[in-house]
Design a protein around this motif. Structure first.
Motif, short mmCIF file in Angstrom:
data_model
loop_
_atom_site.label_atom_id
_atom_site.label_comp_id
_atom_site.label_asym_id
_atom_site.label_seq_id
_atom_site.Cartn_x
_atom_site.Cartn_y
_atom_site.Cartn_z
N LYS A 320 25.82 -50.25 -82.89
CA LYS A 320 27.19 -51.06 -84.05
C LYS A 320 27.22 -50.40 -85.39
CE LYS A 320 30.08 -54.13 -85.30
NZ LYS A 320 30.25 -55.87 -84.96
N PHE A 321 25.74 -50.07 -85.58
CA PHE A 321 25.85 -50.61 -86.85
C PHE A 321 25.22 -48.46 -86.98
CE2 PHE A 321 23.78 -54.28 -86.77
CZ PHE A 321 24.31 -54.70 -87.58
N ALA A 322 25.43 -47.77 -86.57
CA ALA A 322 25.56 -46.61 -86.34
C ALA A 322 27.20 -45.94 -86.95
CB ALA A 322 25.43 -46.02 -84.96
N GLU A 323 27.93 -47.07 -86.05
CA GLU A 323 29.96 -46.53 -86.74
C GLU A 323 29.95 -46.93 -87.83
OE1 GLU A 323 32.40 -48.78 -83.76
OE2 GLU A 323 30.93 -47.49 -81.31
N VAL A 324 29.05 -47.93 -88.38
CA VAL A 324 29.39 -48.63 -89.78
C VAL A 324 28.62 -47.63 -91.02
CG1 VAL A 324 28.46 -50.30 -91.22
CG2 VAL A 324 29.25 -51.03 -88.98
N TYR A 325 28.02 -46.91 -89.95
CA TYR A 325 26.79 -45.62 -91.07
C TYR A 325 28.01 -44.55 -91.58
CZ TYR A 325 23.49 -41.84 -92.76
OH TYR A 325 23.31 -41.44 -92.42
N GLU A 326 28.56 -44.62 -90.22
CA GLU A 326 29.27 -43.11 -90.00
C GLU A 326 30.69 -43.59 -90.44
OE1 GLU A 326 30.08 -43.09 -85.76
OE2 GLU A 326 28.23 -42.45 -84.99
N ARG A 327 31.35 -45.00 -90.88
CA ARG A 327 32.16 -44.88 -92.09
C ARG A 327 32.07 -44.94 -93.90
NH1 ARG A 327 37.26 -48.29 -90.70
NH2 ARG A 327 38.54 -48.19 -92.90
#
Length: 606
Positions: A320-327
């Motif tokens: 989940k936080f990897a997706e936030v980081y990518e954003r």
């Protein structure tokens, strides 16, 4: 393979009076600012663990060593097959140290022999690449270098040297600089692996990377987490989730997975950080910057890793936080209105931004909530940067990481009302006073990029408020053929202005004031080099200028109802000037103060 030799050598033994080549088919010098930040932080932190006030230089002989890994070389030419990025970066550091020593009236001859050597009366750099010579000469002599049309390696080398100037910590004072030089030369070690032929050297490189290379921290962390999940099916599913995310994180950066994990663990779990004093020991924040897999294992209780379900949830949070980081990374590189503050902060290289932006986000948050939180925190960073740099206070990694860490803990996993309340208090604590700061803000090597950003933001803001699309992205883009540069309204001819300025220093102070600066295309800037104000004003008010330059002339206030309304609505003291001196600069500063209050404020936290 023929004979292969490996031996430990310190930087002095490797570089002093020794030539190296980099063949044309080797990849470019690719390091980015974050890599330089980590290198400088690692080296200076390690040095400060041993240094004690009043140590004589001889004491450095008993300091601990720092291991930089292996360097693989081939043939008579000493061709660097593996290690170019680290070797080149350390050479840039040596150049910085050499230039800094010069500024304080000291010298260290050994450093120069590690940077270049002399043969038959001709000096050449020890890392010898033809198309880098002009750039390296400029860096060595501490002069400006125009990277327009230069190759990727040259642009990166020049950019990373500027980054070293930005991020080198004030903790390494002038009094200990020679100690640090000794330590870097004598205590930074590589394992030098030398092959007789280039073919053999490549075989060594491939073997190290494909078969013999140690697992990365990411791989060891994955192994540990998966080993604690009891169900075979769950473990297989979580392994697939982890692998997919790591592939995405590494798409544009082979260390992207590690960079994310460090930011995430620091944002959500780290409780302590190393004190900023000699002899201090590494704490959570610092350990995560190295062997984060070991830290997770050692601190499993802190992370709530008590049973199989907890380890499974850890991987779900990772995803989940990897997706936030990518954003976040996307928002840093591509301008979007909904995440504009993230983009603004990235333009001045605030590399601790992802950590702070991740801090307030909760695993349960929806995407609208995540975006709102990111915007709120990015806005605070935006104000933080301007409040510090306008008071000549650094925002580089080593200087501000402790402050950022404390803010990280303060806003960690909060809801939006609480986050606003905490950011409002942080804003109050900044005690940002634009009137006091801008009256003394002048262009110099430290403020240059920040003043450019301030002028770009203000000009873009006026454009937006007067119905024109903001040109901010173009103002900050340095990769075009004709980028925008800072223009001095007052031409650099003190002899023309002796009646108004008491001496050369007085002239320079006023000329470099932010109230006497604009943004113009490089070509226009160059063409106005020796022009007087009345000629410049025609250019400022033509289609070669912008709304902020045009505001110096009468035309901006004629047939321009939106601009006049903007001025009236905000009670701004814009006016045209037939001449430009101290009084006019003072007037422009007053306008800038009001504009800064409009552009940088706490409205989002209310």
């Amino acid at each position: 393979m023929k004979k292969i030799e490996g031996s430990p050598k310190n930087l002095k033994q490797l570089l002093q009076n020794t030539k190296y080549s980099i063949h044309y088919y080797q990849r470019e010098y690719m390091w980015q600012r974050k890599h330089i930040e980590e290198l400088i932080d690692d080296l200076t932190s390690e040095f400060l663990e041993y240094y004690k006030t009043d140590d004589p230089r001889q004491a450095v002989a008993d300091y601990g060593a720092y291991f930089m890994g292996s360097i693989v070389l081939a043939g008579r030419e000493n061709a660097i097959i593996d290690g170019q990025q680290r070797f080149s970066s350390l050479t840039l550091l040596l150049m910085y140290l050499n230039n800094r020593l010069k500024t304080i009236g000291q010298s260290y001859n050994m450093i120069e022999t590690m940077i270049f050597s002399e043969s038959f009366g001709t000096k050449s750099f020890n890392i010898n690449v033809d198309d880098r010579q002009d750039c390296m000469n400029a860096i060595f002599n501490d002069t400006d270098f125009d990277t327009t049309g230069a190759g990727e390696s040259v642009k990166n080398l020049y950019g990373r040297y500027q980054d070293i100037q930005d991020v080198f910590p004030a903790d390494i004072t002038d009094e200990m600089l020679l100690h640090f030089c000794d330590w870097v030369a004598e205590k930074v070690f590589f394992i030098e692996i030398v092959a007789t032929t280039e073919q053999d050297a490549h075989k060594v490189f491939v073997t190290m990377n494909d078969r013999g290379l140690s697992l990365t921290s990411t791989e060891m962390l994955k192994g540990y987490i998966l080993s604690e999940i009891k169900s075979d099916s769950s473990r297989e599913k979580m392994n697939g989730i982890w692998k997919d995310k790591v592939l995405t994180l590494k798409k544009d950066d082979d260390k992207g997975d590690e960079t994310f994990i460090k930011a995430w663990l620091r944002a959500h779990y780290a409780e302590t950080i190393r004190e900023t004093k000699a002899g201090a020991v590494n704490k959570d924040f610092d350990i995560i910057g190295g062997s984060f897999h070991k830290w997770v294992r050692d601190e499993r209780d802190k992370l709530g890793l008590n049973g199989s379900d907890d380890f499974e949830l850890f991987i779900k949070k990772f995803a989940k936080f990897a997706e936030v980081y990518e954003r976040i990374r996307q928002a840093e590189t591509t301008f979007a209105e909904e995440t504009k503050y993230v983009y603004y902060n990235a333009q001045v290289n605030f590399t601790l931004q992802p950590q702070l932006l991740l801090a307030s986000v909760c695993y349960e948050d929806s995407w609208p909530v995540i975006i709102e939180k990111i915007n709120l925190v990015a806005r605070f960073i935006d104000v933080l940067i301007v409040s510090r740099v306008t008071n000549y206070r650094s925002v580089d990694y080593s200087t501000i990481k402790n402050f950022v860490f404390n803010v990280t803990k303060d806003i960690r996993m909060t809801d939006i009302p609480t986050l606003k309340q905490k950011l409002e208090q942080q804003y109050i604590n900044l005690a940002f006073d634009p009137a006091a700061a801008l009256s003394d803000l002048r262009l110099n090597s430290f403020t240059k990029k920040y003043i450019k950003n301030i002028l770009a933001r203000i000009t873009g803001y006026i454009e937006e408020q007067t119905g024109v699309a903001s040109n901010y992205c173009n103002y900050m883009n340095t990769q075009t053929k004709n980028p925008f540069e800072i223009e001095h309204i007052i031409t650099d001819h003190y002899e023309w202005f002796t009646a108004e300025y008491s001496d050369q220093d007085d002239f320079k102070r006023w000329r470099n004031s932010i109230g006497a600066l604009l943004l113009l295309h490089k070509s226009i800037n160059a063409s106005l080099n020796d022009a007087k104000y009345d000629y410049k004003l025609k250019k400022y008010c033509s289609n070669e200028g912008n709304i902020y330059t045009e505001s110096l002339g009468d035309l901006a206030y004629q047939n321009n109802p939106k601009f006049k309304k903007f001025i009236a609505d905000n009670n701004l003291g814009f006016k045209s000037y037939a001449s430009f001196g101290k009084n006019e600069i003072t007037g422009r500063i007053a306008v800038l103060v009001d504009l800064v209050k409009l552009v940088w404020n706490d409205d989002l936290f209310q």
